[in-house]
Enzyme design. Structure first.
Site, short mmCIF file in Angstrom:
data_model
loop_
_atom_site.label_atom_id
_atom_site.label_comp_id
_atom_site.label_asym_id
_atom_site.label_seq_id
_atom_site.Cartn_x
_atom_site.Cartn_y
_atom_site.Cartn_z
N ASP A 63 0.92 -1.16 -0.05
CA ASP A 63 0.06 -0.11 -0.04
C ASP A 63 0.88 1.22 -0.17
OD1 ASP A 63 -2.21 -1.69 0.45
OD2 ASP A 63 -1.85 -1.64 2.49
N ASP A 69 -1.24 13.46 8.40
CA ASP A 69 -2.30 14.29 8.36
C ASP A 69 -3.36 14.33 7.22
OD1 ASP A 69 -0.18 15.23 6.90
OD2 ASP A 69 -0.05 17.34 7.46
N GLU A 92 -8.88 21.71 6.94
CA GLU A 92 -7.58 22.49 6.77
C GLU A 92 -6.92 21.98 5.36
OE1 GLU A 92 -4.53 23.34 9.91
OE2 GLU A 92 -4.08 21.60 8.90
N GLU A 93 -7.17 20.66 5.25
CA GLU A 93 -6.30 19.89 4.23
C GLU A 93 -6.89 20.13 2.82
OE1 GLU A 93 -3.38 18.96 4.65
OE2 GLU A 93 -3.22 19.13 6.65
N LEU A 117 -5.17 16.71 11.62
CA LEU A 117 -4.20 16.54 12.73
C LEU A 117 -3.42 17.86 12.73
CD1 LEU A 117 -3.64 13.89 13.62
CD2 LEU A 117 -1.79 13.43 12.14
N ASP A 118 -3.67 18.31 14.03
CA ASP A 118 -3.03 19.62 14.43
C ASP A 118 -1.65 19.31 15.13
OD1 ASP A 118 -3.07 22.60 15.11
OD2 ASP A 118 -3.21 21.85 17.00
N GLU A 274 -9.18 25.83 13.78
CA GLU A 274 -8.51 26.10 15.08
C GLU A 274 -8.96 26.75 16.18
OE1 GLU A 274 -4.15 24.78 13.07
OE2 GLU A 274 -4.87 26.73 12.77
#
Ligand code: AHG
Ligand code: MN
Ligand code: MN
Length: 348
Positions: A63, A69, A92-93, A117-118, A274
């Site tokens: 894979d 993130d 955010e992404e 993922l912050d 955020e």
């Protein structure tokens, strides 16, 4: 011995607080809980890169390995899409928002915003990272696709918000506007269990949290406030993962600041993903959250999905102190003429 209360039980129990609740919000919170468990599993394996492969390579089973993130982003989107409990997602992404067509003719009335993922720069060195989320009721017509206006709402319109921290233990904290509760993941049963009931932030704390390396890039009033924190012998703590820094601030008291800098003249942190969800949680716990221009974060009217802001958030008395500093040091310097001060700059 107290009986264990799982996140699912708690959410269902709380649904009764909302007389017209249809179960959609309950379902959404549960979906986020499921996605968090999947992300948690993967974050915990992050150190095994030599076995599992590094990002953008193939792992032992062939894979393609994703950056964590992006993996977290995909898992959250999958979980939310499959249940059909929301009509749109902004992350955010992702440059743009994602429309979710109605599932089995169900017209969902919520949209979800998140930072999957912050603090992701911390993953490689085993420092806490987290997921931050917010849920809004849609503004657009419930029978059509969701629209940009559904996402560009003030934080004060949030129906629910929360975060998950993948740290020494995994904890999920959320609020639906009636206090804040925290749930710790018990890996032996795979359930989030109520561990922190009705969280309240201390009035003051012994910590301040800011990237002090940027000190010279901050405006004068922020520098004066940071000097004051240092003069008071407050302890400096800065993880570089906002969700973790705010989590500590929530429990121990203190203040977290990300002011404007020369590189980010309007602040770095994103309002939708955020600032708003974390400010909502802190306010629900009795704290305060302002911009460095002293606007309440939750009152900002966003005009862009990825808009940024400065932020000062934490214990109420400490945010008030910061406000006093800004008011004092941003006042025009009094011009003294013939011994009498006028409250303005020297005339041209
Ligand atoms: P993300 O990992 O989602 O891009 O967010 C990182 C953010 C935030 O978590 C943290 O407080 C801040 O960036 C740290 O920025 P500096 O390195 O400039 O201090
Ligand atoms: Mn972030
Ligand atoms: Mn992120």
């Amino acid at each position: 011995m107290n009986r264990i209360v799982t996140l699912d039980e708690f959410i269902i129990h709380r649904q009764k607080d909302f007389p017209y609740a249809s179960g959609e919000l309950t379902g959404l919170l549960r979906d986020i809980g499921v996605a968090a468990k999947i992300v948690n599993r993967e974050v915990n394996k992050a150190g095994l890169v030599s076995i599992l492969g590094v990002a953008n390579t193939e792992n032992a089973t062939g894979d393609t390995v994703q950056k964590l993130d992006l993996y977290a982003n995909d898992k959250l989107i999958d979980c939310l899409k499959n249940s059909g409990e929301c009509c749109g997602i902004a992350s955010e992404e992702n440059e743009d928002f994602i429309k979710i067509p109605s599932v089995e003719s169900k017209s969902a009335k919520y949209v979800v915003v998140f930072d999957p993922l912050d603090g992701s720069s911390n993953i490689d060195v085993n420092v806490s990272v987290g997921t931050i989320f917010g849920i809004y009721r849609r503004k657009s017509d419930a029978n059509g696709d969701c629209k940009l206006e559904d996402f560009l709402q003030k934080g004060s319109e949030l129906v629910a918000a929360g975060y998950v921290i993948y740290g020494t233990s995994t904890i999920l904290v959320y609020s639906t506007g009636r206090g804040v509760n925290g749930f710790t993941l018990d890996p032996s049963i795979g359930e989030f269990c109520l561990s922190h009931k009705d969280i309240k932030i201390p009035e003051r704390g012994n910590y301040y949290s800011v990237n002090q390396g940027y000190y010279l890039k901050f405006d004068v009033e922020m520098r004066r406030y940071i000097d004051y924190c240092s003069d008071l012998n407050l302890r400096l703590r800065y993880i570089g993962s906002m969700v973790s820094d705010v989590h500590r601030t929530l429990f121990k008291g203190g203040i977290f600041l990300y002011p404007n800098t020369r590189k980010f003249p309007h602040g770095k942190l994103r309002i939708l993903y955020e600032c708003n969800p974390l400010s909502f949680i802190v306010e629900q716990a009795g704290g305060k959250a302002l911009t460095c221009d002293l606007e309440r974060i939750l009152e900002i009217e966003p005009v862009d999905l990825h808009q940024r802001s400065s932020i000062v958030v934490g214990s109420p008395a400490m945010v008030d102190d910061m406000k006093n500093f800004v008011e004092k040091y941003s006042m025009p310097t009094p011009y003294v003429e013939n011994g009498a001060a006028t409250n303005g700059a020297k005339p041209a």
